[in-house]
Design an enzyme around this catalytic site. Structure first.
Site, PDB file in Angstrom:
ATOM      1  N   ASP A  16       0.836  -1.209   0.000  1.00  0.00           N
ATOM      2  CA  ASP A  16       0.000   0.000   0.000  1.00  0.00           C
ATOM      3  C   ASP A  16       0.871   1.258   0.000  1.00  0.00           C
ATOM      4  O   ASP A  16       1.960   1.265   0.584  1.00  0.00           O
ATOM      5  CB  ASP A  16      -0.922  -0.012   1.230  1.00  0.00           C
ATOM      6  CG  ASP A  16      -2.065   0.977   1.090  1.00  0.00           C
ATOM      7  OD1 ASP A  16      -2.387   1.373  -0.050  1.00  0.00           O
ATOM      8  OD2 ASP A  16      -2.646   1.354   2.123  1.00  0.00           O
ATOM      9  N   HIS A  33       2.230   3.332  -9.128  1.00  0.00           N
ATOM     10  CA  HIS A  33       2.016   1.891  -9.341  1.00  0.00           C
ATOM     11  C   HIS A  33       3.178   1.290 -10.134  1.00  0.00           C
ATOM     12  O   HIS A  33       3.609   0.170  -9.859  1.00  0.00           O
ATOM     13  CB  HIS A  33       0.687   1.647 -10.063  1.00  0.00           C
ATOM     14  CG  HIS A  33      -0.510   2.066  -9.266  1.00  0.00           C
ATOM     15  ND1 HIS A  33      -0.677   1.725  -7.937  1.00  0.00           N
ATOM     16  CD2 HIS A  33      -1.598   2.811  -9.583  1.00  0.00           C
ATOM     17  CE1 HIS A  33      -1.811   2.236  -7.491  1.00  0.00           C
ATOM     18  NE2 HIS A  33      -2.396   2.904  -8.461  1.00  0.00           N
ATOM     19  N   LEU A 127      11.182 -19.975  -5.070  1.00  0.00           N
ATOM     20  CA  LEU A 127      10.239 -19.103  -4.354  1.00  0.00           C
ATOM     21  C   LEU A 127       8.889 -19.202  -5.037  1.00  0.00           C
ATOM     22  O   LEU A 127       8.800 -19.105  -6.253  1.00  0.00           O
ATOM     23  CB  LEU A 127      10.723 -17.646  -4.396  1.00  0.00           C
ATOM     24  CG  LEU A 127       9.772 -16.606  -3.790  1.00  0.00           C
ATOM     25  CD1 LEU A 127       9.805 -16.660  -2.261  1.00  0.00           C
ATOM     26  CD2 LEU A 127      10.125 -15.182  -4.241  1.00  0.00           C
TER      27      LEU A 127
HETATM   28  C1  IPE Z   1      -5.366  -2.708  -0.163  1.00  0.00           C
HETATM   29  O1  IPE Z   1      -5.049  -1.376  -0.325  1.00  0.00           O
HETATM   30  C2  IPE Z   1      -5.369  -3.417  -1.493  1.00  0.00           C
HETATM   31  C3  IPE Z   1      -4.079  -3.530  -2.148  1.00  0.00           C
HETATM   32  C4  IPE Z   1      -2.918  -3.169  -1.673  1.00  0.00           C
HETATM   33  C5  IPE Z   1      -4.113  -4.135  -3.450  1.00  0.00           C
HETATM   34  P1  IPE Z   1      -6.174  -0.247  -0.443  1.00  0.00           P
HETATM   35  O2  IPE Z   1      -5.466   1.047  -0.615  1.00  0.00           O
HETATM   36  O3  IPE Z   1      -7.141  -0.605  -1.505  1.00  0.00           O
HETATM   37  O4  IPE Z   1      -6.904  -0.337   0.967  1.00  0.00           O
HETATM   38  P2  IPE Z   1      -7.842   0.714   1.716  1.00  0.00           P
HETATM   39  O5  IPE Z   1      -8.909   1.108   0.746  1.00  0.00           O
HETATM   40  O6  IPE Z   1      -6.994   1.889   2.106  1.00  0.00           O
HETATM   41  O7  IPE Z   1      -8.353  -0.029   2.912  1.00  0.00           O
HETATM   42  C1  IPE Z   2      -1.683   0.192  -3.346  1.00  0.00           C
HETATM   43  O1  IPE Z   2      -1.398   1.546  -3.390  1.00  0.00           O
HETATM   44  C2  IPE Z   2      -1.903  -0.397  -4.717  1.00  0.00           C
HETATM   45  C3  IPE Z   2      -3.295  -0.715  -5.027  1.00  0.00           C
HETATM   46  C4  IPE Z   2      -4.282  -0.696  -4.184  1.00  0.00           C
HETATM   47  C5  IPE Z   2      -3.578  -1.070  -6.390  1.00  0.00           C
HETATM   48  P1  IPE Z   2      -2.555   2.628  -3.350  1.00  0.00           P
HETATM   49  O2  IPE Z   2      -2.922   2.956  -4.763  1.00  0.00           O
HETATM   50  O3  IPE Z   2      -3.668   2.187  -2.490  1.00  0.00           O
HETATM   51  O4  IPE Z   2      -1.798   3.857  -2.699  1.00  0.00           O
HETATM   52  P2  IPE Z   2      -2.409   4.908  -1.679  1.00  0.00           P
HETATM   53  O5  IPE Z   2      -2.908   4.135  -0.496  1.00  0.00           O
HETATM   54  O6  IPE Z   2      -3.503   5.623  -2.394  1.00  0.00           O
HETATM   55  O7  IPE Z   2      -1.248   5.782  -1.357  1.00  0.00           O
HETATM   56 MG    MG Z   3      -4.076   2.437  -0.525  1.00  0.00          MG
END
Ligand code: IPE
Ligand code: IPE
Ligand code: MG
Length: 243
Positions: A16, A33, A127
């Site tokens: 995240d 990303h 792995l």
């Molecule tokens: C969780 O992250 C999903 C992934 C890392 C793929 P999110 O950014 O979607 O989670 P929330 O919405 O903050 O809980």
């Molecule tokens: C996690 O990073 C990746 C996915 C959920 C696809 P985020 O896109 O949720 O990044 P933040 O939380 O908005 O910084």
């Molecule tokens: Mg996120």
């Protein structure tokens, strides 16, 4: 006093913070990303070097469809691009890829890419890399129960486990979440029943080898009791592992 093995066999990560990483640099979220893919490559390599057996990462949740359409389509394209670019090296590095999640919601092109990547790495044994894509813990439990019911099989803990998307690996020993949030966001609800948790404030693109080592060191300091008492654990392991 640690009784955990020196290196966790199975590490699972909620990757995240990509969006915030990009926004802080005045870049589009997709740039974060893309950087996240680089971070995953580095992390997978570090896991191979440290003798981790299984790495499971959360790449796209059932709920991520609710994001703006251009971010969702960008993520789908990024997945296809990353597969084309990374699979040859993963193959050389001994990494076996699995994709865990609902395939039905994905385009035929993406589904073909996932199947090809799995087939190309199916002989590898160093792995296991599980990429949870269009995955949700609730989806997995529900689809497992539905498939057992359709086959007329009894629903037990063992049969549910066997029908779930993660049946090919043991449960995660360590679950890491980057990006500072302290929630599970529908990741591995069933399998994380006895995992150790580690929350890192680092955004996923900044999660490097030293951050991974910090999480592993924290894991080594934990006493996993699985419902028993500390005394029982210590008498079963009178000589703690070094470290
Ligand atoms: C969780 O992250 C999903 C992934 C890392 C793929 P999110 O950014 O979607 O989670 P929330 O919405 O903050 O809980
Ligand atoms: C996690 O990073 C990746 C996915 C959920 C696809 P985020 O896109 O949720 O990044 P933040 O939380 O908005 O910084
Ligand atoms: Mg996120």
């Amino acid at each position: 006093m640690s009784v955990s093995p020196v290196v966790p066999h199975h590490i699972a990560i909620v990757m995240d913070g990509n969006g915030r990483w990009a926004t802080r640099r005045f870049l589009p979220r997709l740039a974060g990303h893309k950087q996240g893919v680089d971070s995953l490559r580095r992390c997978a390599r570090a896991c191979v070097e440290r003798g981790v057996g299984v790495l499971t990462v959360f790449a796209f949740s059932s709920e991520n469809w609710n994001r703006p359409a251009d971010e969702v389509s960008g993520l789908m394209e990024l997945l296809a691009m990353a597969l084309a670019r990374e699979v040859p090296q993963l193959k050389k590095d001994g990494v076996r890829l699995y994709f865990v999640g609902e395939r039905a919601g994905l385009s035929q092109k993406v589904r073909d890419g996932l199947a090809q990547a799995e087939a190309a790495t199916s002989e590898n044994t160093r792995l296991v890399l599980n990429v949870c894509f269009n995955y949700g813990g609730r989806w997995d439990i529900a689809q497992a129960a539905a498939s057992l019911a359709a086959r007329g099989e009894a629903i037990t803990e063992a049969s549910l486990h066997g029908a779930m998307g993660m049946a090919h690996v043991p449960d995660p020993d360590l679950v890491i979440r980057t990006g500072g949030e302290m929630r599970i966001s529908n990741f591995l609800l069933w399998q994380a029943a006895y995992s150790e948790f580690f929350f890192s404030d680092r955004l996923w693109p900044d999660f490097d080898e030293s951050a991974l080592d910090e999480a592993i060191a924290a894991f080594r300091g934990r006493e996993r009791r699985f419902g028993k008492t500390s005394e029982q654990i210590l008498s079963a392991h009178p000589h703690p592992m070094p470290g």
